[in-house]
Design a protein around this motif. Sequence first.
Motif, short mmCIF file in Angstrom:
data_model
loop_
_atom_site.label_atom_id
_atom_site.label_comp_id
_atom_site.label_asym_id
_atom_site.label_seq_id
_atom_site.Cartn_x
_atom_site.Cartn_y
_atom_site.Cartn_z
N CYS A 57 0.83 -1.19 0.00
CA CYS A 57 0.00 0.00 0.00
C CYS A 57 0.88 1.25 0.00
O CYS A 57 1.90 1.30 0.68
CB CYS A 57 -0.86 -0.05 1.25
SG CYS A 57 -1.83 1.40 1.48
N ASN A 59 -0.34 4.19 0.87
CA ASN A 59 -1.00 5.17 1.75
C ASN A 59 -0.52 5.01 3.19
O ASN A 59 0.14 4.03 3.54
CB ASN A 59 -2.51 4.97 1.69
CG ASN A 59 -3.00 4.85 0.27
OD1 ASN A 59 -2.64 5.66 -0.57
ND2 ASN A 59 -3.78 3.82 -0.02
N HIS A 60 -0.91 5.95 4.03
CA HIS A 60 -0.53 5.90 5.45
C HIS A 60 -1.70 6.38 6.29
O HIS A 60 -1.58 7.30 7.08
CB HIS A 60 0.71 6.75 5.71
CG HIS A 60 1.90 6.29 4.94
ND1 HIS A 60 2.20 6.75 3.67
CD2 HIS A 60 2.85 5.37 5.25
CE1 HIS A 60 3.27 6.14 3.24
NE2 HIS A 60 3.69 5.30 4.17
N CYS A 61 -2.86 5.76 6.07
CA CYS A 61 -4.08 6.19 6.76
C CYS A 61 -3.86 6.18 8.28
O CYS A 61 -3.30 5.23 8.82
CB CYS A 61 -5.23 5.24 6.47
SG CYS A 61 -5.49 4.93 4.74
N PHE A 63 -6.07 5.66 10.32
CA PHE A 63 -6.95 4.63 10.90
C PHE A 63 -6.54 3.23 10.50
O PHE A 63 -7.27 2.28 10.71
CB PHE A 63 -8.40 4.88 10.50
CG PHE A 63 -8.61 4.98 9.01
CD1 PHE A 63 -8.87 3.86 8.25
CD2 PHE A 63 -8.55 6.21 8.38
CE1 PHE A 63 -9.07 3.95 6.88
CE2 PHE A 63 -8.75 6.32 7.01
CZ PHE A 63 -9.00 5.18 6.25
N CYS A 64 -5.34 3.11 9.89
CA CYS A 64 -4.94 1.79 9.38
C CYS A 64 -4.84 0.80 10.53
O CYS A 64 -4.18 1.05 11.53
CB CYS A 64 -3.59 1.89 8.68
SG CYS A 64 -3.12 0.32 7.96
N ARG A 80 1.09 -3.97 4.73
CA ARG A 80 -0.12 -3.25 4.30
C ARG A 80 -0.34 -3.61 2.84
O ARG A 80 0.46 -3.25 1.99
CB ARG A 80 0.09 -1.76 4.39
CG ARG A 80 0.14 -1.23 5.76
CD ARG A 80 0.01 0.25 5.63
NE ARG A 80 1.25 0.88 5.98
CZ ARG A 80 1.32 1.91 6.81
NH1 ARG A 80 0.25 2.37 7.34
NH2 ARG A 80 2.46 2.44 7.08
N ASP A 81 -1.43 -4.27 2.55
CA ASP A 81 -1.70 -4.64 1.17
C ASP A 81 -2.60 -3.60 0.52
O ASP A 81 -3.38 -2.92 1.20
CB ASP A 81 -2.38 -6.01 1.10
CG ASP A 81 -3.88 -5.87 1.25
OD1 ASP A 81 -4.31 -5.46 2.34
OD2 ASP A 81 -4.60 -6.11 0.27
N THR A 95 -7.49 0.71 -2.78
CA THR A 95 -7.73 2.14 -3.01
C THR A 95 -7.43 2.56 -4.45
O THR A 95 -7.78 3.66 -4.86
CB THR A 95 -6.86 3.02 -2.08
OG1 THR A 95 -5.48 2.82 -2.41
CG2 THR A 95 -7.10 2.68 -0.62
N SER A 328 -4.12 -6.31 7.32
CA SER A 328 -5.11 -5.49 6.62
C SER A 328 -6.04 -6.35 5.78
O SER A 328 -7.05 -5.87 5.30
CB SER A 328 -4.41 -4.44 5.75
OG SER A 328 -3.60 -5.06 4.79
S1 SF4 Z 1 -3.69 -0.83 4.22
FE1 SF4 Z 1 -5.65 0.27 3.91
S2 SF4 Z 1 -6.01 1.34 5.86
FE2 SF4 Z 1 -3.81 0.76 5.82
S3 SF4 Z 1 -2.74 2.53 4.97
FE3 SF4 Z 1 -3.23 1.18 3.25
S4 SF4 Z 1 -5.22 1.91 2.45
FE4 SF4 Z 1 -4.91 2.80 4.50
#
Ligand code: SF4
Length: 407
Positions: A57, A59-61, A63-64, A80-81, A95, A328
Motif C-alpha cells: 500500500c 498510503n498511510h491512513c 486509521f490503518c 499493508r496490502d 484504493t 489489513s
Molecule cells: S492498508 Fe488500507 S487502511 Fe492501511 S494505509 Fe493502506 S489503504 Fe490505509
Amino acid sequence: MNGRPLEDFLDWEFLTAEDAFMLRARLPSGEELECDIERPEGMPMGLTLEPPRIRRCANHCDFCFVDGNPTGLRANLYIRDDDYRLSFRYGNFATLTNLKPKDEARIVEYRLSPLYVSVHATDPVVRRWLLRNPEAPAIVPQLARFAEQGIRFHTQVVLISGINDGAQLERTLGDLHGLGDAVLSVSVVPVALTEFSKHHLVAEPTAAQCRAALEAVERWAARAMAERGQPWVYGADDLYLQAGAPLPAAAWYGEFEQRENGVGAVRYLQTRIAQSAGRYGDWAGKRIAVTTGTAMGRLMPQVLTDLAAETGARFEIIALENDLFGASVTTAGLLPGAAFQRALADRHDLDLALLPAEAVNDDLLFTDDLDAHVLAERVPMEIRFSYDFADALAGGQAVGASAGVEP
Ligand code: SF4
C-alpha cells in the motif's frame, strides 16, 4: 505463455483459458522446456502457483489497522496490502492509488470486474488527507475512465468522525451516484480503531454521527430504490449497532453483495440458520469454535445467540489475523491454514471447530497450500467447513479422520 511472460496468477489463469496454448518454461536446473498443450475444456492443469507477492500500500491512513497492531507480532502482520488483483479475486478492498499504467491496462484487458474499491471520500483533498497520500489520484475521474471500459465497482466509505461524514458523505454519495450503473453498491462502515491506533488523529463516529450517516444512507437508498429497484447504498451492520438502530430485514440486502464487509452479514446468517431449523442434530452441551477473519469477528455474537438457541451448543468465536497477507486482509477467505492450526492445535477443550468454507479451494487447500486433511490431523478436535454454520451443523461432513463428535 504463448510468448508472454507470466507475472502472476492472473496471467496464468487468463492466458491458459484457451483450450490450446504453448507453454515455455525454464526449470531450476536451467533446462528449457516447450510444451504444446491441448486440454479438454474445464480440465485443471494440475499445477499450483505460489501465493502471489502482495502489492504494498502507498498510503498511510491514520486509521490503518496495521498500525493499530501492537508491536512484537509476526512480521507479516505489519504488511499493508493494496492489491487490485486480490480485490478482483477475493473482494478485498483496494484504493487503486498504487496503479501503474501497466496495471490499468491489465484491469481493462482482463476485464477485472467488479473491483472492490475503498473510496472514503470523493473530494480529492479530503481523500488525500484520509489516505495520507498527496499523490493519490482523484477517484471520480479514475473510476469514470474504468467505467467507460466496462469495469464495475463495489465501493466502501470508512466513516471517520468529523472528516468524511456530514456534508462530505453527502458529496461522496452524490458523486458515486453520478457514476451511474458502474457503481454497483456503496457501503458506509464506521471506522474500527484499536487501543494502539492514532487516537489523537482519528476518532470513531459517535452514536449521533452514525445516526446522521444512516439518515443520509436511507435518503440515497430511497432514491436508488425508485430509480434502480434496489437500495444501492447500505449501512454496515456496525453502523446500525453504533447508531442504536434496528437492522433492516434480510430482503433489503438483495444478493448480500458486501456480506464479507460486514454489510447484511448478520441478517444473512440469521436467515440461513432459521432456514435449517429442525434439521440440526443434537449438539447440546458441545463446545464449538467458530473461526473467522477479523472483519466478521465483531458481528458474530448476535448470530451465535440464534445458533446456540437452535442447537444447545456453546460457541466460542475465534477471530484470526492474517499473517500470510497481512493484518489489513480481514476476510475469512484468505486466511492461511497455518493461522487455523496455531489457533486450534492446543484447544483440547473443544469438540468441534467450524472453519470458513471460502478459505479452501476445491482441493481443500488453504492459501498457504496447507491441505485441510493435514490440518485435521494436527488439531485435537473435529473440523468442518461452513459457509453459514447451518450447512455444517445440519448434516455437514467432518474433514479427515480426526477423532471427533458426531451429533
Ligand atoms: S492498508 Fe488500507 S487502511 Fe492501511 S494505509 Fe493502506 S489503504 Fe490505509
